[in-house]
Design a protein around this motif. Structure first.
Motif, PDB file in Angstrom:
ATOM      1  N   ASP A 104      -0.984  -6.978  20.731  1.00 34.34           N
ATOM      2  CA  ASP A 104      -0.132  -5.950  20.127  1.00 34.34           C
ATOM      3  C   ASP A 104       0.096  -6.234  18.648  1.00 34.34           C
ATOM      4  O   ASP A 104       0.141  -5.306  17.832  1.00 34.34           O
ATOM      5  N   ALA A 105       0.240  -7.510  18.284  1.00 32.66           N
ATOM      6  CA  ALA A 105       0.424  -7.875  16.880  1.00 32.66           C
ATOM      7  C   ALA A 105      -0.811  -7.497  16.066  1.00 32.66           C
ATOM      8  O   ALA A 105      -0.697  -6.987  14.943  1.00 32.66           O
ATOM      9  N   THR A 106      -1.990  -7.740  16.635  1.00 32.92           N
ATOM     10  CA  THR A 106      -3.228  -7.391  15.944  1.00 32.92           C
ATOM     11  C   THR A 106      -3.336  -5.879  15.748  1.00 32.92           C
ATOM     12  O   THR A 106      -3.695  -5.400  14.664  1.00 32.92           O
ATOM     13  N   LYS A 107      -3.017  -5.113  16.791  1.00 33.35           N
ATOM     14  CA  LYS A 107      -3.065  -3.648  16.686  1.00 33.35           C
ATOM     15  C   LYS A 107      -2.086  -3.141  15.632  1.00 33.35           C
ATOM     16  O   LYS A 107      -2.406  -2.232  14.852  1.00 33.35           O
TER      17      LYS A 107
ATOM     18  N   PRO B 189       5.114   1.200  14.248  1.00 31.81           N
ATOM     19  CA  PRO B 189       4.867   0.060  15.133  1.00 31.81           C
ATOM     20  C   PRO B 189       5.958  -0.992  15.010  1.00 31.81           C
ATOM     21  O   PRO B 189       6.741  -0.997  14.056  1.00 31.81           O
ATOM     22  N   GLU B 190       5.984  -1.896  15.973  1.00 32.46           N
ATOM     23  CA  GLU B 190       6.877  -3.046  15.912  1.00 32.46           C
ATOM     24  C   GLU B 190       6.355  -4.040  14.873  1.00 32.46           C
ATOM     25  O   GLU B 190       5.188  -3.997  14.474  1.00 32.46           O
ATOM     26  N   SER B 191       7.226  -4.922  14.415  1.00 30.17           N
ATOM     27  CA  SER B 191       6.853  -5.954  13.444  1.00 30.17           C
ATOM     28  C   SER B 191       5.787  -6.891  14.022  1.00 30.17           C
ATOM     29  O   SER B 191       5.997  -7.477  15.090  1.00 30.17           O
ATOM     30  N   PRO B 192       4.641  -7.069  13.334  1.00 32.96           N
ATOM     31  CA  PRO B 192       3.603  -7.982  13.831  1.00 32.96           C
ATOM     32  C   PRO B 192       4.081  -9.426  14.026  1.00 32.96           C
ATOM     33  O   PRO B 192       3.762 -10.038  15.049  1.00 32.96           O
TER      34      PRO B 192
ATOM     35  N   ASP C  14      -9.419  -5.858   6.016  1.00 34.30           N
ATOM     36  CA  ASP C  14      -9.723  -6.885   7.004  1.00 34.30           C
ATOM     37  C   ASP C  14      -8.460  -7.701   7.280  1.00 34.30           C
ATOM     38  O   ASP C  14      -7.893  -8.311   6.375  1.00 34.30           O
ATOM     39  N   VAL C  15      -8.015  -7.715   8.532  1.00 33.54           N
ATOM     40  CA  VAL C  15      -6.775  -8.408   8.887  1.00 33.54           C
ATOM     41  C   VAL C  15      -7.034  -9.708   9.645  1.00 33.54           C
ATOM     42  O   VAL C  15      -6.089 -10.310  10.161  1.00 33.54           O
ATOM     43  N   THR C  16      -8.296 -10.151   9.671  1.00 35.79           N
ATOM     44  CA  THR C  16      -8.641 -11.342  10.457  1.00 35.79           C
ATOM     45  C   THR C  16      -7.839 -12.563  10.033  1.00 35.79           C
ATOM     46  O   THR C  16      -7.257 -13.272  10.867  1.00 35.79           O
TER      47      THR C  16
ATOM     48  N   TYR D 216      -2.984  -1.127  12.165  1.00 35.62           N
ATOM     49  CA  TYR D 216      -2.366   0.167  11.854  1.00 35.62           C
ATOM     50  C   TYR D 216      -1.701   0.141  10.485  1.00 35.62           C
ATOM     51  O   TYR D 216      -1.828   1.074   9.694  1.00 35.62           O
ATOM     52  N   LEU D 217      -0.984  -0.961  10.217  1.00 36.96           N
ATOM     53  CA  LEU D 217      -0.244  -1.065   8.959  1.00 36.96           C
ATOM     54  C   LEU D 217      -1.161  -1.217   7.754  1.00 36.96           C
ATOM     55  O   LEU D 217      -0.853  -0.734   6.664  1.00 36.96           O
ATOM     56  N   ARG D 218      -2.283  -1.911   7.944  1.00 37.96           N
ATOM     57  CA  ARG D 218      -3.181  -2.196   6.818  1.00 37.96           C
ATOM     58  C   ARG D 218      -4.533  -1.540   7.043  1.00 37.96           C
ATOM     59  O   ARG D 218      -5.590  -2.172   6.954  1.00 37.96           O
TER      60      ARG D 218
END
Length: 448
Positions: free
Chosen positions: A195-198, A181-184, A208-210, A202-204
């Motif tokens: 897209d940043a959230t997706k 993926p591209e850099s968040p 929980d990425v909230t 994917y990366l983590r």
């Protein structure tokens, strides 16, 4: 497991950087005879790639900020492949130099964008180890180039294979980056919050990425207010990071590391090793030390901290450079030439746990998001420019002053780096990129 795989694939830019940087040291022993190169032209063959790297780094920041880190790395991989193949089939000095320019430009871009991408995809508590994957790959690429150089050192056309094999990791990097993926932070900075959230999810995977998404959005919203990134880079907010980044970039080179990377076989032959193969084999051993100590640094950066490792490594470099200079001035030859090999190995070991990985990690951490690409680009331009300066002057310095005094000059530069680090370089261990930015903006000490 997914994140480890992502970091490994992304770090292949460092492998290409290391292989194409190191392979010229062995190939040069043969190229100089094939093309009848004097000392000045040998320096040009090395330095033209470094000049191209500085140019590549100059454009890398703007390109990665505009088009994204991922797409720039994809294009860079293709340029690596083209440069390696052109160098391998060169039938004249101009064609060889053309291949070296292509490879050098790609090295300059990769040396800046790879640690930038890794720093932006890594969680704060793992960022030191993840970004240092790039440095590990650089050292691995260097030692692979030495190993290849040794295996191919028994034939007059082996240098073509040495240069051409650099195309293989370029192909692997291109295929690997297609899956990533591209850099968040870059996506958020462009207003692409979904897209940043997706990408973060994917990366983590499984976490929980909230909170991370909310922090990204806040930081990106702040920086989208800036419409003049270059002016912002030279404003007071980024002044301290710029001084630190460019200062360390220059000091990493003027302390002499790339005289060892590029000219180690030549140094060892002058110290008394009996053949090109023996000199390349000794150089491969030094490269292996570089890899092992970089692995150790990966484990320590997020535990001991950046600043402490940097100070420790610089102290060791200072001592070993003095020993190396003393060995040359004492005229060590024959069996005692291995004292020179041991001194070089120790010098590289201390570089590998300090100035080597910490420089690339710090410049990926300390610049504000709005100018991170441009700030890293300026630091990388300075790094490659002084790399070129040191490399193109090394043989002339040795000819004019002798090997011992030349390494004493590098020792003096190492002492200056120690002083600079003590007073200016911060500790960034365990902090988010946003926290580091806020602290540096307030001129906080950021000490451990």
């Amino acid at each position: 497991m997914r994140f480890t795989l992502i970091a490994v694939v992304a770090g292949l830019g460092g492998l290409l950087f290391g292989y194409d940087t190191g392979v010229i040291s062995g190939a040069l022993l043969f190229i100089r005879h094939v093309f009848h190169l004097d000392a000045t032209m040998q320096g040009v063959v090395v330095a033209i790639a470094l000049a191209a790297a500085a140019v590549g780094a100059a454009f890398a920041g703007v390109l990665s900020d505009r088009f994204g880190r991922r797409i720039v790395l994809l294009v860079t991989a293709l340029i690596f492949v083209a440069g390696a193949l052109v160098s391998a089939v060169a039938w004249s000095v101009p064609i060889l130099l053309t291949g070296r320019v292509l490879v050098g430009g790609a090295i300059g871009v990769a040396s800046m964008v790879t640690p930038l991408y890794l720093s932006e995809i890594a969680p704060p508590d793992k960022r030191g180890a993840v970004v240092t994957i790039n440095q590990f790959y650089i050292t691995l690429g260097i030692v692979l180039s030495y190993g290849v150089g040794y295996l191919l050192s028994h034939g007059t056309e082996g240098w073509r294979w040495m240069l051409g094999l650099g195309a293989l990791p370029g192909i692997v990097l291109f295929i690997g980056m297609l899956t990533l993926p591209e850099s968040p932070p870059w996506l958020a900075g462009k207003g692409r919050d979904d897209d940043a959230t997706k990408a973060l999810r994917y990366l983590r995977a499984g976490t929980d990425v909230t909170a991370a998404v909310a922090e990204l959005k806040r930081d990106a919203a702040t920086h989208r207010q800036h419409t003049t990134p270059w002016a912002t880079l030279f404003a007071s907010k980024a002044r301290r990071p710029l001084i630190i980044g460019i200062g360390l970039a220059i000091f990493q080179q003027v302390t002499g590391i790339n005289t060892v990377i590029y000219f180690a076989p030549t140094i060892f032959q002058k110290a008394g090793l009996p053949s090109a193969s023996a000199a390349i084999l000794a150089t491969a051993g030094v490269g292996l030390v570089n890899v092992i100590m970089t692995l150790i640094a990966m484990r320590l950066l997020d535990v001991v901290g950046r600043r402490r490792l940097l100070l420790t490594g610089l102290t060791g470099m200072l001592v070993t450079l003095i020993v190396l200079a003393g060995g040359f001035m004492a005229g060590l030859h024959g069996g005692l030439a291995w004292v020179t090999v041991a001194s070089v190995a120790a010098y590289v070991a201390f570089f590998a746990i300090g100035l080597g990985p910490v420089f690339w990690l710090l410049i990926a951490e300390i610049f504000p998001l709005a100018v991170r690409g441009r700030g890293m680009s300026l630091a990388t331009i300075a790094n490659w420019s002084f790399n070129m300066l040191v490399s193109i002057t090394f043989l002339d310095l040795v000819h004019g002053f002798g090997r011992g005094p030349t390494f004493l000059i590098y020792a003096a530069m190492t002492l200056a780096t120690l002083i600079f680090t003590w007073f200016l370089v911060p500790e960034t261990k365990g902090r988010s990129l946003e926290d580091i930015e806020a602290a540096l903006d307030g001129e906080a000490a950021l000490t451990a």
